[in-house]
Motif scaffolding. Sequence first.
Motif, PDB file in Angstrom:
ATOM      1  N   LEU A 126     -18.861 -35.455  15.777  1.00  0.00           N
ATOM      2  CA  LEU A 126     -19.858 -34.451  16.154  1.00  0.00           C
ATOM      3  C   LEU A 126     -21.205 -35.078  16.515  1.00  0.00           C
ATOM      4  N   ARG A 127     -21.256 -36.387  16.603  1.00  0.00           N
ATOM      5  CA  ARG A 127     -22.525 -37.033  16.960  1.00  0.00           C
ATOM      6  C   ARG A 127     -22.807 -36.971  18.458  1.00  0.00           C
ATOM      7  N   ASP A 128     -21.849 -36.434  19.214  1.00  0.00           N
ATOM      8  CA  ASP A 128     -22.051 -36.220  20.656  1.00  0.00           C
ATOM      9  C   ASP A 128     -22.140 -34.744  20.996  1.00  0.00           C
ATOM     10  N   VAL A 129     -22.329 -33.906  19.994  1.00  0.00           N
ATOM     11  CA  VAL A 129     -22.283 -32.455  20.172  1.00  0.00           C
ATOM     12  C   VAL A 129     -23.491 -31.834  19.474  1.00  0.00           C
ATOM     13  N   LEU A 130     -24.046 -30.785  20.073  1.00  0.00           N
ATOM     14  CA  LEU A 130     -25.059 -29.976  19.413  1.00  0.00           C
ATOM     15  C   LEU A 130     -24.341 -28.873  18.632  1.00  0.00           C
ATOM     16  N   VAL A 131     -24.517 -28.847  17.323  1.00  0.00           N
ATOM     17  CA  VAL A 131     -23.877 -27.847  16.483  1.00  0.00           C
ATOM     18  C   VAL A 131     -24.915 -26.779  16.139  1.00  0.00           C
ATOM     19  N   VAL A 132     -24.587 -25.526  16.448  1.00  0.00           N
ATOM     20  CA  VAL A 132     -25.490 -24.401  16.235  1.00  0.00           C
ATOM     21  C   VAL A 132     -24.934 -23.543  15.108  1.00  0.00           C
ATOM     22  N   MET A 133     -25.712 -23.389  14.040  1.00  0.00           N
ATOM     23  CA  MET A 133     -25.289 -22.599  12.877  1.00  0.00           C
ATOM     24  C   MET A 133     -26.305 -21.471  12.676  1.00  0.00           C
ATOM     25  N   PRO A 134     -26.076 -20.313  13.282  1.00  0.00           N
ATOM     26  CA  PRO A 134     -27.062 -19.234  13.243  1.00  0.00           C
ATOM     27  C   PRO A 134     -26.917 -18.330  12.024  1.00  0.00           C
ATOM     28  N   GLU A 135     -28.015 -17.761  11.605  1.00  0.00           N
ATOM     29  CA  GLU A 135     -27.976 -16.697  10.610  1.00  0.00           C
ATOM     30  C   GLU A 135     -27.277 -15.475  11.213  1.00  0.00           C
ATOM     31  N   ALA A 136     -26.460 -14.812  10.377  1.00  0.00           N
ATOM     32  CA  ALA A 136     -25.751 -13.616  10.847  1.00  0.00           C
ATOM     33  C   ALA A 136     -25.802 -12.493   9.834  1.00  0.00           C
ATOM     34  N   GLY A 137     -26.714 -12.599   8.879  1.00  0.00           N
ATOM     35  CA  GLY A 137     -26.808 -11.552   7.883  1.00  0.00           C
ATOM     36  C   GLY A 137     -25.794 -11.725   6.771  1.00  0.00           C
ATOM     37  N   TRP A 138     -26.149 -11.232   5.587  1.00  0.00           N
ATOM     38  CA  TRP A 138     -25.251 -11.326   4.437  1.00  0.00           C
ATOM     39  C   TRP A 138     -23.905 -10.714   4.768  1.00  0.00           C
ATOM     40  N   ASN A 139     -23.900  -9.592   5.460  1.00  0.00           N
ATOM     41  CA  ASN A 139     -22.645  -8.991   5.935  1.00  0.00           C
ATOM     42  C   ASN A 139     -22.874  -8.321   7.286  1.00  0.00           C
ATOM     43  N   GLY A 140     -23.406  -9.099   8.226  1.00  0.00           N
ATOM     44  CA  GLY A 140     -23.715  -8.550   9.551  1.00  0.00           C
ATOM     45  C   GLY A 140     -22.520  -8.320  10.441  1.00  0.00           C
ATOM     46  N   TRP A 141     -21.406  -9.046  10.202  1.00  0.00           N
ATOM     47  CA  TRP A 141     -20.147  -8.868  10.914  1.00  0.00           C
ATOM     48  C   TRP A 141     -20.260  -9.107  12.417  1.00  0.00           C
ATOM     49  N   TYR A 142     -21.224  -9.941  12.808  1.00  0.00           N
ATOM     50  CA  TYR A 142     -21.312 -10.404  14.197  1.00  0.00           C
ATOM     51  C   TYR A 142     -21.191  -9.248  15.185  1.00  0.00           C
ATOM     52  N   SER A 143     -21.885  -8.174  14.861  1.00  0.00           N
ATOM     53  CA  SER A 143     -21.778  -6.940  15.639  1.00  0.00           C
ATOM     54  C   SER A 143     -23.158  -6.329  15.869  1.00  0.00           C
ATOM     55  N   ASP A 144     -23.264  -5.593  16.969  1.00  0.00           N
ATOM     56  CA  ASP A 144     -24.387  -4.680  17.151  1.00  0.00           C
ATOM     57  C   ASP A 144     -24.016  -3.401  16.409  1.00  0.00           C
ATOM     58  N   TRP A 145     -24.725  -3.084  15.358  1.00  0.00           N
ATOM     59  CA  TRP A 145     -24.327  -1.977  14.494  1.00  0.00           C
ATOM     60  C   TRP A 145     -24.453  -0.640  15.212  1.00  0.00           C
ATOM     61  N   TRP A 146     -23.522   0.247  14.877  1.00  0.00           N
ATOM     62  CA  TRP A 146     -23.479   1.584  15.474  1.00  0.00           C
ATOM     63  C   TRP A 146     -24.654   2.429  15.025  1.00  0.00           C
ATOM     64  N   ASN A 147     -24.997   2.336  13.738  1.00  0.00           N
ATOM     65  CA  ASN A 147     -26.142   3.069  13.196  1.00  0.00           C
ATOM     66  C   ASN A 147     -26.103   4.562  13.536  1.00  0.00           C
ATOM     67  N   HIS A 148     -24.913   5.153  13.328  1.00  0.00           N
ATOM     68  CA  HIS A 148     -24.732   6.597  13.556  1.00  0.00           C
ATOM     69  C   HIS A 148     -25.105   7.003  14.989  1.00  0.00           C
ATOM     70  N   GLY A 149     -24.734   6.130  15.920  1.00  0.00           N
ATOM     71  CA  GLY A 149     -24.956   6.427  17.331  1.00  0.00           C
ATOM     72  C   GLY A 149     -26.320   6.034  17.864  1.00  0.00           C
ATOM     73  N   GLN A 150     -27.200   5.538  16.994  1.00  0.00           N
ATOM     74  CA  GLN A 150     -28.559   5.196  17.423  1.00  0.00           C
ATOM     75  C   GLN A 150     -28.693   3.743  17.858  1.00  0.00           C
ATOM     76  N   GLY A 151     -27.752   2.890  17.476  1.00  0.00           N
ATOM     77  CA  GLY A 151     -27.849   1.478  17.821  1.00  0.00           C
ATOM     78  C   GLY A 151     -29.059   0.831  17.159  1.00  0.00           C
ATOM     79  N   GLY A 152     -29.574  -0.207  17.791  1.00  0.00           N
ATOM     80  CA  GLY A 152     -30.765  -0.865  17.275  1.00  0.00           C
ATOM     81  C   GLY A 152     -30.469  -1.891  16.202  1.00  0.00           C
ATOM     82  N   ASP A 153     -31.478  -2.182  15.410  1.00  0.00           N
ATOM     83  CA  ASP A 153     -31.423  -3.221  14.390  1.00  0.00           C
ATOM     84  C   ASP A 153     -30.419  -2.872  13.287  1.00  0.00           C
ATOM     85  N   PRO A 154     -29.501  -3.816  12.918  1.00  0.00           N
ATOM     86  CA  PRO A 154     -29.359  -5.139  13.493  1.00  0.00           C
ATOM     87  C   PRO A 154     -28.385  -5.164  14.666  1.00  0.00           C
TER      88      PRO A 154
END
Length: 343
Positions: A126-154
């Motif tokens: 991995l010394r020839d690669v950029l490794v990206v380790m992003p925050e995704a929330g304690w249980n963000g589930w890598y999703s744009d949340w539905w938020n009861h149809g309102q969307g938005g954060d997170p």
Amino acid sequence: MTAVLTLRARIRLVLAVLLLTLLPITPAFAAAPPGPATTPTLAPGAARPRGAEVVAVTPVADRQLDLTVRSTALGGRTVNVRLLTPDGWNPADRHRHWPTLWLLHGCCGDYTSWTARTDVAAIDSLRDVLVVMPEAGWNGWYSDWWNHGQGGDPAWETFHTVELRHLLERDWGAGRNRVVAGLSMGGQGALLYAARHPGMFRATAAYSGSAHPLLNDESVDRIMGFFAGQGNDPLRVWGDPVAQRHIWRAHDPYHLAKRLKHLPVYLSCGDGTTGPLDAPGSTSALEADFNRQNHALAAELKRVGARHLTTHFYGPGTHAWRYWQRELHASLPMLLGALGVHR
């Protein structure tokens, strides 16, 4: 990582900070010296930049930097992203872009999990690669949340695949040659991002991933339990599994198998019984559930004609970091091959 950095590591950190002070990334940014991150303030009346912006940089260790990123998709909040940088990395060189491995953490973890719990920072390939380790929330589930149809954060998916991707490629040496891997919740994220964003990733790997949350009532109930973590309303994430079935299916890798069939895909999982890397008597109902989900996804990928599927369903083994470190190593030849990296 030892408490006292080696002389070589100290030199690298100093050089990184010197480079960052020369890098014009955003008007509000000033490079931070080693130690706690610093956050600049905007001038009175100044408009806050749209999208994502780096507001602080913290060198962590040899080849490791933490970016503090303010995100519009996350309601203007700041979150951290850890970079494991390649040899020769120089973000001020706008002509050099590095092949990139996105490494996603699981539920109840964070952006530090991979470096804290595995030997990823010491892997020579991995010394020839950029490794990206992003925050995704304690249980963000890598999703744009539905938020009861309102969307938005997170809106984690938008933050990662749009805001952060553009930021890293513009200012931090990330190339457009990308692969993605993750564990558990992050394994689902790796499969979702590869399927939902055609052409963004050249390969994907999931270790003990939530690969088919709609498999049965047990699987649905289990993920809903995760959604409810920390007192959250579980319906905020994808809605009701019946009433908002279309949202659930759109975030279930099994139902996106056709979008993965042309990519190299690596799936691994234990069966939840005591394995060779476990303490005696250890079991995991979660791993057993995810094992069934991964077998179902593998069968569906084969049914739709997947061309480059690799599976390692290793039998006895629980939901534990010792297995995920091993599987990262096992999958790297496939992932780095997709990047065209050979060391």
